[in-house]
Design a protein around this motif. Structure first.
Motif, mmCIF file in Angstrom:
data_model
loop_
_atom_site.group_PDB
_atom_site.id
_atom_site.type_symbol
_atom_site.label_atom_id
_atom_site.label_comp_id
_atom_site.label_asym_id
_atom_site.label_seq_id
_atom_site.Cartn_x
_atom_site.Cartn_y
_atom_site.Cartn_z
ATOM 1 N N ASP A 250 0.876 -1.306 0.125
ATOM 2 C CA ASP A 250 -0.089 0.062 -0.166
ATOM 3 C C ASP A 250 0.943 1.207 -0.169
ATOM 4 O OD1 ASP A 250 0.892 -0.599 2.749
ATOM 5 O OD2 ASP A 250 -0.692 0.121 3.497
ATOM 6 N N ARG A 251 2.119 1.255 0.585
ATOM 7 C CA ARG A 251 2.784 2.410 0.495
ATOM 8 C C ARG A 251 4.113 2.343 -0.317
ATOM 9 N NH1 ARG A 251 3.976 3.727 6.809
ATOM 10 N NH2 ARG A 251 4.571 1.579 6.942
ATOM 11 N N ASN A 252 4.322 0.859 -1.202
ATOM 12 C CA ASN A 252 5.309 0.903 -1.959
ATOM 13 C C ASN A 252 4.869 0.807 -3.315
ATOM 14 O OD1 ASN A 252 7.474 -0.057 -3.365
ATOM 15 N ND2 ASN A 252 8.095 -1.724 -2.215
ATOM 16 N N PRO A 253 5.160 1.720 -4.180
ATOM 17 C CA PRO A 253 4.494 1.620 -5.567
ATOM 18 C C PRO A 253 4.818 0.523 -6.658
ATOM 19 C CG PRO A 253 5.477 3.859 -5.063
ATOM 20 C CD PRO A 253 5.855 3.104 -3.991
ATOM 21 N N GLY A 254 5.951 -0.325 -5.951
ATOM 22 C CA GLY A 254 6.452 -1.182 -6.762
ATOM 23 C C GLY A 254 7.991 -1.242 -6.869
ATOM 24 N N GLU A 255 8.675 -2.385 -6.866
ATOM 25 C CA GLU A 255 10.137 -2.485 -6.835
ATOM 26 C C GLU A 255 10.278 -3.896 -7.643
ATOM 27 O OE1 GLU A 255 11.799 -0.120 -3.031
ATOM 28 O OE2 GLU A 255 10.920 -2.301 -2.749
ATOM 29 N N LEU A 256 11.473 -3.799 -8.370
ATOM 30 C CA LEU A 256 11.982 -5.076 -8.810
ATOM 31 C C LEU A 256 13.333 -5.402 -8.300
ATOM 32 C CD1 LEU A 256 10.922 -4.604 -12.786
ATOM 33 C CD2 LEU A 256 9.595 -5.793 -10.886
ATOM 34 N N PHE A 257 13.317 -6.732 -8.127
ATOM 35 C CA PHE A 257 14.734 -7.406 -7.601
ATOM 36 C C PHE A 257 15.029 -8.583 -8.773
ATOM 37 C CE2 PHE A 257 12.680 -5.367 -4.056
ATOM 38 C CZ PHE A 257 13.926 -4.773 -3.269
ATOM 39 N N LEU A 258 16.553 -8.449 -8.747
ATOM 40 C CA LEU A 258 16.951 -9.738 -9.502
ATOM 41 C C LEU A 258 17.585 -10.618 -8.323
ATOM 42 C CD1 LEU A 258 17.616 -11.318 -12.338
ATOM 43 C CD2 LEU A 258 19.918 -9.895 -12.108
ATOM 44 N N TYR A 259 16.613 -11.985 -8.574
ATOM 45 C CA TYR A 259 17.184 -13.053 -7.310
ATOM 46 C C TYR A 259 18.211 -14.060 -8.202
ATOM 47 C CZ TYR A 259 17.205 -17.009 -4.261
ATOM 48 O OH TYR A 259 17.761 -18.147 -3.468
ATOM 49 N N ASP A 260 19.392 -14.415 -7.623
ATOM 50 C CA ASP A 260 20.113 -15.268 -8.258
ATOM 51 C C ASP A 260 20.203 -16.346 -7.341
ATOM 52 O OD1 ASP A 260 22.969 -16.451 -8.493
ATOM 53 O OD2 ASP A 260 22.897 -15.432 -10.080
ATOM 54 N N ARG A 261 19.922 -17.697 -7.953
ATOM 55 C CA ARG A 261 19.830 -18.862 -7.181
ATOM 56 C C ARG A 261 21.112 -19.539 -6.641
ATOM 57 N NH1 ARG A 261 15.204 -22.279 -7.463
ATOM 58 N NH2 ARG A 261 13.618 -21.534 -9.172
ATOM 59 N N SER A 262 22.292 -19.064 -7.373
ATOM 60 C CA SER A 262 23.675 -19.558 -7.096
ATOM 61 C C SER A 262 23.963 -18.901 -5.771
ATOM 62 C CB SER A 262 24.487 -19.396 -8.091
ATOM 63 O OG SER A 262 24.689 -17.894 -8.468
ATOM 64 N N SER A 263 23.722 -17.554 -6.023
ATOM 65 C CA SER A 263 24.204 -16.872 -4.539
ATOM 66 C C SER A 263 23.122 -16.782 -3.395
ATOM 67 C CB SER A 263 24.703 -15.323 -5.109
ATOM 68 O OG SER A 263 23.576 -14.890 -5.308
ATOM 69 N N GLY A 264 21.910 -17.026 -3.788
ATOM 70 C CA GLY A 264 20.597 -16.879 -2.899
ATOM 71 C C GLY A 264 20.509 -15.644 -2.433
ATOM 72 N N LYS A 265 20.957 -14.345 -3.405
ATOM 73 C CA LYS A 265 20.763 -13.174 -2.986
ATOM 74 C C LYS A 265 19.984 -12.435 -4.000
ATOM 75 C CE LYS A 265 25.009 -12.633 -0.484
ATOM 76 N NZ LYS A 265 26.281 -11.801 -0.531
ATOM 77 N N ALA A 266 19.266 -11.468 -3.680
ATOM 78 C CA ALA A 266 18.462 -10.479 -4.745
ATOM 79 C C ALA A 266 18.901 -9.082 -4.715
ATOM 80 C CB ALA A 266 16.968 -10.538 -3.910
ATOM 81 N N ARG A 267 19.038 -8.905 -5.820
ATOM 82 C CA ARG A 267 19.887 -7.397 -5.951
ATOM 83 C C ARG A 267 18.671 -6.481 -6.603
ATOM 84 N NH1 ARG A 267 23.453 -5.773 -11.344
ATOM 85 N NH2 ARG A 267 22.371 -7.459 -12.240
ATOM 86 N N PHE A 268 18.625 -5.387 -5.979
ATOM 87 C CA PHE A 268 17.781 -4.392 -6.328
ATOM 88 C C PHE A 268 17.778 -3.880 -7.909
ATOM 89 C CE2 PHE A 268 14.523 -0.860 -5.868
ATOM 90 C CZ PHE A 268 15.060 0.237 -6.637
ATOM 91 N N LEU A 269 17.000 -3.769 -8.659
ATOM 92 C CA LEU A 269 16.960 -3.235 -9.998
ATOM 93 C C LEU A 269 16.225 -1.676 -10.003
ATOM 94 C CD1 LEU A 269 15.906 -6.463 -11.967
ATOM 95 C CD2 LEU A 269 18.259 -5.337 -11.616
ATOM 96 N N MET A 270 15.042 -1.765 -9.566
ATOM 97 C CA MET A 270 14.573 -0.347 -9.932
ATOM 98 C C MET A 270 13.262 -0.344 -9.267
ATOM 99 S SD MET A 270 13.040 -1.039 -13.813
ATOM 100 C CE MET A 270 14.847 -1.970 -14.133
ATOM 101 N N LYS A 271 12.709 1.010 -8.906
ATOM 102 C CA LYS A 271 11.160 1.343 -8.560
ATOM 103 C C LYS A 271 10.465 2.114 -9.386
ATOM 104 C CE LYS A 271 9.534 3.351 -3.794
ATOM 105 N NZ LYS A 271 10.244 3.927 -2.737
ATOM 106 N N GLY A 272 9.250 1.656 -9.207
ATOM 107 C CA GLY A 272 8.275 2.137 -10.181
ATOM 108 C C GLY A 272 8.181 3.775 -10.357
#
Length: 666
Positions: free
Chosen positions: A361-383
């Motif tokens: 409700d307070r976050n307009p939308g964000e995208l993350f890139l998750y990598d299985r090999s590292s188990g980490k999610a990298r922030f890409l962009m916000k709407g």
């Protein structure tokens, strides 16, 4: 079957110091991106980006975030519906935008291009052009993408619809070469008004066909299911008339051959499950007594259904295949973003890299890139990168029992830092009324109102989508009675709960919401202190003569069932008939090019109110705009006038500070 439910729970807390008010333009600007898709090999990211109101398609190389290409269509057309065909080639269509309350209109054209911008091709269009120099003139058929066939670097599956097919089978499955535009027919639907679905081998297998007329000749929607046998013949396997009103609709096929479908009895919300390929028997996996399935969590590889999303209130994910490794991954990601809605967006062919979408409700939308090999999610962009989540208002879900004993659901946007009590409130009915609904999430309009100290109440009255066909059908013939009662009852519920100051409530809406803004004060003259109607429908006779809905036999059947077949019923439900009873401050706005609710509605109501001695405080008939204003400048003008109007009649600020939130996982 054992299920797990991931619930998003929200609570607002007390605030701190008031913050400087953001501008109207802050809320009226469009999202930076509309969507993003990773290439099958994970090397590129395609992103739909807004550029001064026109959506363009950008391609970024993920290794170094280098911009590879910006695809811009001529004549201010916007890119839509793009998909990766192969590791380095995309296909997309074009649309024209006509307003915030109308779906962008497809132009019928499809294009393909490589990630670096090479080998562009106009694949489907009207006329004679293209890099091959070969004539590709089309008739009145329209094409939609069914499957990009990412393992086939040249071709895609598309459906072509022929409105005036000689044999009545108006839908065709076509293999289209994205380099030459050559087309090969694979199958024709068994009858008119069908969609075609493929099986796990990408072969035509199912056709869901529909009618929009019942036995009485009234507007109604019904479906039937056909299966294509190995002999090339279609067989009817499900029909509402022979199956006691039940409708079986195939959704998609997983790579392992699982066929997912929904079974709708026309009463309760449809059940979700699987269909046996040999017998056609439906096996239920999930059914909610209140909410239809609003979406799915699907495995990044294999297209397996992991979970279903319901949204009577705050979205809830129910996992239906908990043992699948990707279900466990989803649960882990959801836990990493408490209080927010998380889903898989797109993934590489091997599933090692996944685009994850997150919103609240307070976050307009964000995208993350998750990598299985590292188990980490990298922030890409916000709407909306100019929006600070912590500065946004909280949206609460609520429900109540109306005067008819039905439980009705809705949402309340509460100004940040408010205790949620005794607030000036704007009641904001949605459009439709049959089908559309209000949803939980970041809403720029209600956030704007909250920034000025107003609570906003949105109610999913009878007729709203998401609660089953029977609930939608309740809206027919009930525009000025049952639906208005639901809106009024929700308003009085908010007063009873101490949320709304009973002396400071206005009503505002667009399209059917504009209709409601004028009709609700007729039904309950004491409840609202002002009313703002935006691109509204105010006269049944104007709608039945001038609207685009009235131009087809199906549309006229809909209007006659919605309004009532007689002139007396149509007049009774038209706000213009009751102009003398609309005895409160009014402001009206319309788009000069609106085909859905033509501006004649607004002009006629203005004249009727003036004749009744209640001249509206203002009227905007905006040139160049249609069913909802699209241009940011025009939107800023509209909402600036709207806020000034509200301030004159229910103005009063509340403290604006920070809000607290808690989230739970059940």
């Amino acid at each position: 079957m054992r299920s797990a439910i991931l619930a998003l729970g929200l609570l607002a807390g007390a605030g701190a110091n008031a913050a400087e008010l953001p501008s109207v333009e802050h809320f009226m600007r469009y999202n930076t991106y509309s969507s993003a898709r990773i290439s099958p090999d994970g090397k590129f990211l395609a992103i739909g980006v807004d550029r001064n109101g026109q959506d363009v398609l950008t391609v970024i190389r993920l290794a170094d975030m280098q911009l590879m290409k910006v695809n811009v269509l001529p004549e201010e057309k916007s890119v839509s519906g793009y998909r990766w065909i192969s590791n380095d080639r995309l296909i997309f269509t074009s649309v024209q935008k006509f307003g915030s309350f109308a779906q962008p209109r497809g132009t019928g054209e499809w294009y393909a291009v490589n990630a670096d911008g090479s080998k562009p091709e106009a694949v489907i269009f009207y006329g004679s052009r293209g890099t091959t120099g070969r004539a590709k003139s089309l008739g009145n058929e329209s094409y939609s993408l069914l499957d990009p066939l990412v393992d086939d670097p040249r071709n895609v599956l598309m459906t072509a619809v022929y409105p005036r097919s000689k044999d009545g089978a108006g839908t065709e499955l076509v293999l289209v070469d994205t380099f030459t535009g050559a087309r090969k027919s694979l199958a024709r639907a068994p009858r008119e008004n069908c969609s075609i679905q493929v099986d796990e081998k990408k072969k035509p297998r199912y056709a869901v066909c529909y009618d929009d007329k019942n036995e009485q000749g009234q507007f109604d929607t019904r479906t039937e299911l056909h299966v294509l046998g190995d002999d090339g013949k279609w067989t009817l396997v499900s029909n509402a008339d022979i199956d006691g009103g039940k409708q079986l609709r195939v959704q998609w096929a997983a790579e392992d051959g699982t066929i997912y479908a929904e079974l709708d009895d026309g009463k309760a919300p449809a059940a979700f499950g699987t269909v046996d390929r040999a017998t056609g028997e439906f096996t239920e996996l999930f059914k909610d007594p209140v909410s239809e399935v609003a979406g799915f969590v699907v495995s990044p590889v294999g297209d397996k259904a992991l979970g279903v999303i319901t949204a009577a209130g705050i979205p809830k994910v129910t996992l239906i295949d908990e043992e699948h490794p990707d279900a466990q991954l989803y649960a882990s990601l959801a836990a990493a973003f408490p209080g927010q809605m998380v889903n898989f967006s797109t993934a590489t062919r091997d599933g090692n890299q996944i685009i994850v979408s997150v919103f609240s409700d307070r976050n307009p939308g964000e995208l993350f890139l998750y990598d299985r090999s590292s188990g980490k999610a990298r922030f890409l962009m916000k709407g909306r990168d100019w929006v600070k989540n912590e500065d946004s208002a909280t949206v609460r879900a609520f429900d109540f029992v109306n005067r008819d004993g039905m439980r009705i659901y809705g949402y309340l946007t509460i100004p940040k830092g408010s205790d949620g009590k005794n607030l000036p409130m704007i009641v904001n009915p949605h459009g439709g009324p049959m089908g559309p609904r209000d949803n939980w999430g970041y809403n720029p309009e209600t956030q704007l109102f909250a920034s000025r100290g107003y609570a906003t109440l949105q109610v999913n009255f009878r007729g709203s989508g998401g609660f089953g066909k029977a609930f939608e059908d309740m809206a027919y013939g009930q525009w000025n009675t049952g639906i208005m009662h639901d809106i009024i009852d929700a308003t009085r519920w908010a007063i009873k709960e101490g949320i709304a100051d009973p002396g400071r409530i206005c009503i505002y809406g667009g399209s059917f919401g504009g209709y409601s803004a004028m009709m609700a004060p007729v039904v309950d003259p004491e409840l609202y202190k002002c009313a703002f109607g935006y691109v509204g429908m105010y006269d049944a006779q104007i709608q039945m003569k001038l609207s685009d809905t009235s131009k087809s036999s199906s549309g006229m059947r809909y209007l006659q069932r919605a309004f009532g077949p007689t002139r007396a019923e149509q007049d009774a439900m038209s706000p213009i008939t009751h102009a003398s009873k609309i005895d409160l401050p009014v402001y009206l706005a319309a788009g000069a090019r609106d085909a859905r609710c033509p501006p004649e509605h607004t002009e006629a109501l203005f004249a009727a109110l003036k004749a009744a001695g209640n001249t509206p405080e203002g009227m905007i008939v905006q040139s160049g705009e249609a069913h909802g204003f699209y241009d940011v400048g025009n939107r800023v003008k509209l909402y600036t006038e709207m806020l000034a109007f509200f301030n004159r009649h229910i103005g009063g600020k509340v403290e604006v500070g920070t809000a607290e939130r808690t989230a739970s996982v059940d």
